[in-house]
Write a protein that holds these residues in place. Structure first.
Motif, PDB file in Angstrom:
ATOM      1  N   HIS A 167       0.834  -1.211   0.000  1.00  0.00           N
ATOM      2  CA  HIS A 167       0.000   0.000   0.000  1.00  0.00           C
ATOM      3  C   HIS A 167       0.868   1.260   0.000  1.00  0.00           C
ATOM      4  O   HIS A 167       0.621   2.198  -0.766  1.00  0.00           O
ATOM      5  CB  HIS A 167      -0.938   0.003   1.218  1.00  0.00           C
ATOM      6  CG  HIS A 167      -2.072  -0.976   1.109  1.00  0.00           C
ATOM      7  ND1 HIS A 167      -3.262  -0.672   0.491  1.00  0.00           N
ATOM      8  CD2 HIS A 167      -2.191  -2.250   1.522  1.00  0.00           C
ATOM      9  CE1 HIS A 167      -4.070  -1.728   0.539  1.00  0.00           C
ATOM     10  NE2 HIS A 167      -3.448  -2.701   1.164  1.00  0.00           N
ATOM     11  N   ALA A 168       1.918   1.259   0.845  1.00  0.00           N
ATOM     12  CA  ALA A 168       2.794   2.435   0.967  1.00  0.00           C
ATOM     13  C   ALA A 168       3.573   2.696  -0.323  1.00  0.00           C
ATOM     14  O   ALA A 168       3.623   3.834  -0.806  1.00  0.00           O
ATOM     15  CB  ALA A 168       3.759   2.247   2.140  1.00  0.00           C
ATOM     16  N   LYS A 186      -4.535   1.866  -0.180  1.00  0.00           N
ATOM     17  CA  LYS A 186      -5.125   2.899   0.687  1.00  0.00           C
ATOM     18  C   LYS A 186      -4.194   3.204   1.856  1.00  0.00           C
ATOM     19  O   LYS A 186      -3.669   2.292   2.501  1.00  0.00           O
ATOM     20  CB  LYS A 186      -6.483   2.433   1.206  1.00  0.00           C
ATOM     21  CG  LYS A 186      -7.525   2.317   0.106  1.00  0.00           C
ATOM     22  CD  LYS A 186      -8.868   1.876   0.621  1.00  0.00           C
ATOM     23  CE  LYS A 186      -9.929   1.900  -0.466  1.00  0.00           C
ATOM     24  NZ  LYS A 186      -9.650   1.006  -1.591  1.00  0.00           N
ATOM     25  N   LYS A 187      -4.033   4.480   2.117  1.00  0.00           N
ATOM     26  CA  LYS A 187      -3.145   4.933   3.192  1.00  0.00           C
ATOM     27  C   LYS A 187      -3.560   4.353   4.553  1.00  0.00           C
ATOM     28  O   LYS A 187      -2.736   3.802   5.277  1.00  0.00           O
ATOM     29  CB  LYS A 187      -3.172   6.471   3.229  1.00  0.00           C
ATOM     30  CG  LYS A 187      -2.361   7.095   4.351  1.00  0.00           C
ATOM     31  CD  LYS A 187      -2.432   8.615   4.252  1.00  0.00           C
ATOM     32  CE  LYS A 187      -2.089   9.281   5.536  1.00  0.00           C
ATOM     33  NZ  LYS A 187      -2.117  10.749   5.438  1.00  0.00           N
ATOM     34  N   ASP A 188      -4.856   4.462   4.890  1.00  0.00           N
ATOM     35  CA  ASP A 188      -5.324   3.991   6.199  1.00  0.00           C
ATOM     36  C   ASP A 188      -5.119   2.485   6.365  1.00  0.00           C
ATOM     37  O   ASP A 188      -4.753   2.017   7.436  1.00  0.00           O
ATOM     38  CB  ASP A 188      -6.810   4.320   6.395  1.00  0.00           C
ATOM     39  CG  ASP A 188      -7.034   5.828   6.527  1.00  0.00           C
ATOM     40  OD1 ASP A 188      -6.026   6.541   6.687  1.00  0.00           O
ATOM     41  OD2 ASP A 188      -8.192   6.283   6.463  1.00  0.00           O
ATOM     42  N   THR A 189      -5.362   1.761   5.272  1.00  0.00           N
ATOM     43  CA  THR A 189      -5.173   0.303   5.315  1.00  0.00           C
ATOM     44  C   THR A 189      -3.704  -0.017   5.569  1.00  0.00           C
ATOM     45  O   THR A 189      -3.370  -0.866   6.407  1.00  0.00           O
ATOM     46  CB  THR A 189      -5.628  -0.343   3.985  1.00  0.00           C
ATOM     47  OG1 THR A 189      -6.955   0.088   3.711  1.00  0.00           O
ATOM     48  CG2 THR A 189      -5.582  -1.852   4.044  1.00  0.00           C
ATOM     49  N   GLY A 190      -2.823   0.671   4.851  1.00  0.00           N
ATOM     50  CA  GLY A 190      -1.384   0.457   5.027  1.00  0.00           C
ATOM     51  C   GLY A 190      -0.951   0.709   6.458  1.00  0.00           C
ATOM     52  O   GLY A 190      -0.295  -0.144   7.084  1.00  0.00           O
ATOM     53  N   LEU A 191      -1.336   1.858   7.013  1.00  0.00           N
ATOM     54  CA  LEU A 191      -0.928   2.210   8.378  1.00  0.00           C
ATOM     55  C   LEU A 191      -1.467   1.207   9.395  1.00  0.00           C
ATOM     56  O   LEU A 191      -0.773   0.817  10.329  1.00  0.00           O
ATOM     57  CB  LEU A 191      -1.399   3.630   8.723  1.00  0.00           C
ATOM     58  CG  LEU A 191      -0.673   4.758   7.958  1.00  0.00           C
ATOM     59  CD1 LEU A 191      -1.372   6.093   8.170  1.00  0.00           C
ATOM     60  CD2 LEU A 191       0.799   4.858   8.370  1.00  0.00           C
ATOM     61  N   SER A 192      -2.713   0.775   9.188  1.00  0.00           N
ATOM     62  CA  SER A 192      -3.286  -0.158  10.164  1.00  0.00           C
ATOM     63  C   SER A 192      -2.648  -1.545  10.055  1.00  0.00           C
ATOM     64  O   SER A 192      -2.458  -2.224  11.056  1.00  0.00           O
ATOM     65  CB  SER A 192      -4.810  -0.156  10.065  1.00  0.00           C
ATOM     66  OG  SER A 192      -5.305  -1.308   9.530  1.00  0.00           O
TER      67      SER A 192
END
Length: 257
Positions: A167-168, A186-192
């Motif tokens: 994702h990143a 997706k940014k949020d998916t990557g971070l989570s």
């Protein structure tokens, strides 16, 4: 097989089958690989954890079955950290991807058959440039294989890290709009996913390193301080085997640059 560059800290790790069995759960917290029943496969893992990567790969291939996993891990880590020739490195990643794909056909429920295919294709993509790899359709292959690995093995911390990195990397290279619409990044998916990986395997040096890289790719320079802290934590981790030592040494080298 050409002679591989030796592990630079040869002799620092001296597992045998007994000590490996005792430490198996801790050493395989990241990849959830089950303890092998086959003595030849277990012996290949002994070679791997001691840093005898080429011997481990050869022994794993010879043993067949679950031995393919140790061969793929040994080859992948060797190519990532120790191989200096770019072409050889890329060839090794493609060998791993092909072996893992063949392993999936025989053993479709083996999470690490999916994980090592994705890992190898991901590293190959970084080698040829992520944009070029996306154009070749490798992105969706990596994503699908990692999602499959997590579905089969929900506590597979390393697969969470690799999917987070997907994702990143995609967002970093093609932007959030195209990344989301075309590749499902997706940014949020990557971070989570990074956070989940570190919950599953809190002591993982590679987890900290990848999370640090991902934070900067997804959030920019404002996260540099946090990223540096993660690198410092990784660099001060105590490596239990040769593979972990390579991660720790990489974190130290990055901090020195």
């Amino acid at each position: 097989m050409a002679k591989w560059t030796p592990f630079p800290h040869s002799g620092d790790y001296t597992f045998d089958t007994t000590s490996l069995k005792k430490n198996w759960a801790r050493l395989h917290q990241g990849d959830c690989e089950p303890l092998p029943k086959d003595a030849a496969v277990l012996q290949a893992w002994v070679l791997f954890h001691n840093g005898e990567f080429q011997k481990a790969a050869e022994a794993g291939i010879k043993a067949g079955g679950d031995g393919i996993t140790v061969a793929n891990k040994a080859t992948s880590l060797y190519a990532t950290y120790l191989e200096t020739k770019e072409k050889t490195k890329l060839d090794l990643f493609m060998e791993v991807a092909a072996r893992a794909e063949a392993q999936q056909a025989v053993d479709p429920k083996n999470a690490n058959a999916w994980y090592w295919q994705a890992y190898a294709l991901g590293r190959y993509s970084q080698g040829i440039s992520v944009a070029k790899a996306l154009a070749q359709g490798l992105g969706s292959k990596v994503k699908t294989a990692l999602e499959k690995a997590i579905q089969l093995s929900p506590k597979h911390a390393d697969a969470h890290i690799a999917l987070a990195a997907f994702h990143a990397e995609v967002i970093d290279k093609v932007g959030a709009l195209i990344g989301g619409m075309t590749y499902g990044a997706k940014k949020d998916t990557g971070l989570s996913l990074y956070k989940d990986a570190l919950k599953l395997n809190p002591g993982s040096a590679i987890g900290m390193i990848e999370y640090a890289n991902g934070l900067v790719m997804l959030e920019g320079d404002k996260k540099m301080k946090e990223a540096t802290k993660l690198y410092e934590q990784a660099a001060s981790s105590k490596a239990m085997d040769a593979a972990e030592r390579l991660d720790v040494e990489m974190a130290k080298a990055e901090l020195e640059d």
